[in-house]
Write an enzyme that holds these catalytic residues in place. Structure first.
Site, mmCIF file in Angstrom:
data_model
loop_
_atom_site.group_PDB
_atom_site.id
_atom_site.type_symbol
_atom_site.label_atom_id
_atom_site.label_comp_id
_atom_site.label_asym_id
_atom_site.label_seq_id
_atom_site.Cartn_x
_atom_site.Cartn_y
_atom_site.Cartn_z
ATOM 1 N N GLU A 197 0.857 -1.193 0.000
ATOM 2 C CA GLU A 197 0.000 0.000 0.000
ATOM 3 C C GLU A 197 0.887 1.236 0.000
ATOM 4 O O GLU A 197 1.634 1.466 0.952
ATOM 5 C CB GLU A 197 -0.904 -0.004 1.232
ATOM 6 C CG GLU A 197 -1.722 1.254 1.419
ATOM 7 C CD GLU A 197 -2.411 1.316 2.775
ATOM 8 O OE1 GLU A 197 -2.597 2.436 3.296
ATOM 9 O OE2 GLU A 197 -2.765 0.251 3.325
ATOM 10 N N ARG A 199 0.665 10.411 0.849
ATOM 11 C CA ARG A 199 1.081 11.421 1.818
ATOM 12 C C ARG A 199 2.256 12.242 1.306
ATOM 13 O O ARG A 199 2.728 13.139 2.003
ATOM 14 C CB ARG A 199 1.495 10.759 3.138
ATOM 15 C CG ARG A 199 0.411 9.946 3.809
ATOM 16 C CD ARG A 199 0.900 9.403 5.136
ATOM 17 N NE ARG A 199 0.019 8.369 5.668
ATOM 18 C CZ ARG A 199 0.230 7.727 6.802
ATOM 19 N NH1 ARG A 199 1.306 7.999 7.520
ATOM 20 N NH2 ARG A 199 -0.609 6.798 7.216
ATOM 21 N N LYS A 225 -10.907 -1.292 7.433
ATOM 22 C CA LYS A 225 -9.615 -1.108 8.090
ATOM 23 C C LYS A 225 -9.884 -0.563 9.488
ATOM 24 O O LYS A 225 -10.516 0.488 9.627
ATOM 25 C CB LYS A 225 -8.786 -0.121 7.264
ATOM 26 C CG LYS A 225 -7.556 0.450 7.944
ATOM 27 C CD LYS A 225 -6.888 1.428 6.977
ATOM 28 C CE LYS A 225 -5.798 2.226 7.646
ATOM 29 N NZ LYS A 225 -5.102 3.104 6.685
#
Length: 210
Positions: free
Chosen positions: A43, A47, A130
């Site tokens: 993943e 950011r 999640k």
């Protein structure tokens, strides 16, 4: 299972390296190290300014199923999928992100922290979420408390989990996979220590294998 089911795209991988990649230059060597360590998916978090290009490079590697994380908007989801992301992960539940991923035909794993958020995800037709941030929220105790009234839900706990905590999470039948960043920390990426990333990944893969 269809292509929008996270389990079908993760292909049985129980370990999800969560990556904050500072520059595109790190993408190729990082993909090599993760794949050499036995990781099957990764993943890439949105950011950093280069995140989109990092997804593109790592997706082209061929040895990993690459997804995009920290996706906050439908527009980010669209860009991530265009770059080659095979799945999308977000820190919270957002209807627009879920709708866009469904439109694009890719799995989405939204973050939840409460039963109310979990019910919103279920209402949107999702059964995989999640738990984030897992450890600060109470870890396995919280996960099990949430799983009890929602027996069909699968969790991908992420946040504060390390190589030593991982096994306990994976032993829980409600857990599909565990996300973590300890295999490729900011310090390791900054120093370019891909041999250590490979070693930590191999150790984590071994620990995650039943």
């Amino acid at each position: 299972m269809n292509s929008t089911d996270p389990a079908s795209v993760l292909a049985g991988a129980r370990l999800l390296p969560v990556l904050v990649v500072p520059s595109t230059a790190s993408a190729g060597p990082l993909a090599d190290a993760l794949a050499a360590g036995g990781a099957r998916c990764a993943e890439v978090t949105f950011r950093t300014p280069d995140a989109e290009q990092v997804v593109k490079v790592m997706a082209a590697h061929g040895g990993l199923t690459v997804g995009a994380g920290t996706v906050l908007t439908a527009e980010q989801a669209e860009r991530a999928v265009a770059a080659g992301a095979r799945f999308v992960v977000s820190p919270g539940f957002d209807e627009d992100v879920v709708a866009k991923c469904r439109e694009l035909g890719v799995p989405v794993v939204p973050g939840i922290a409460t039963a109310t958020e979990l019910m919103r995800a279920l209402k949107a037709g999702l059964d995989t979420v999640k738990l984030f941030p897992a450890e600060p929220l109470g870890g396995l105790r919280t996960l099990r408390a949430l799983a009890a009234p929602f027996p069909g839900v699968r969790f991908v706990p992420t946040g504060g989990i390390d190589a030593y905590r991982m096994a306990a999470y994976l032993a829980d039948p409600a857990v599909l996979a565990v996300g973590g960043s300890w295999m490729a920390t900011a310090a390791l990426l900054k120093s370019g220590d891909y041999a250590e990333i490979r070693r930590l990944t191999a150790d984590a893969v071994e620990r995650s294998t039943p």
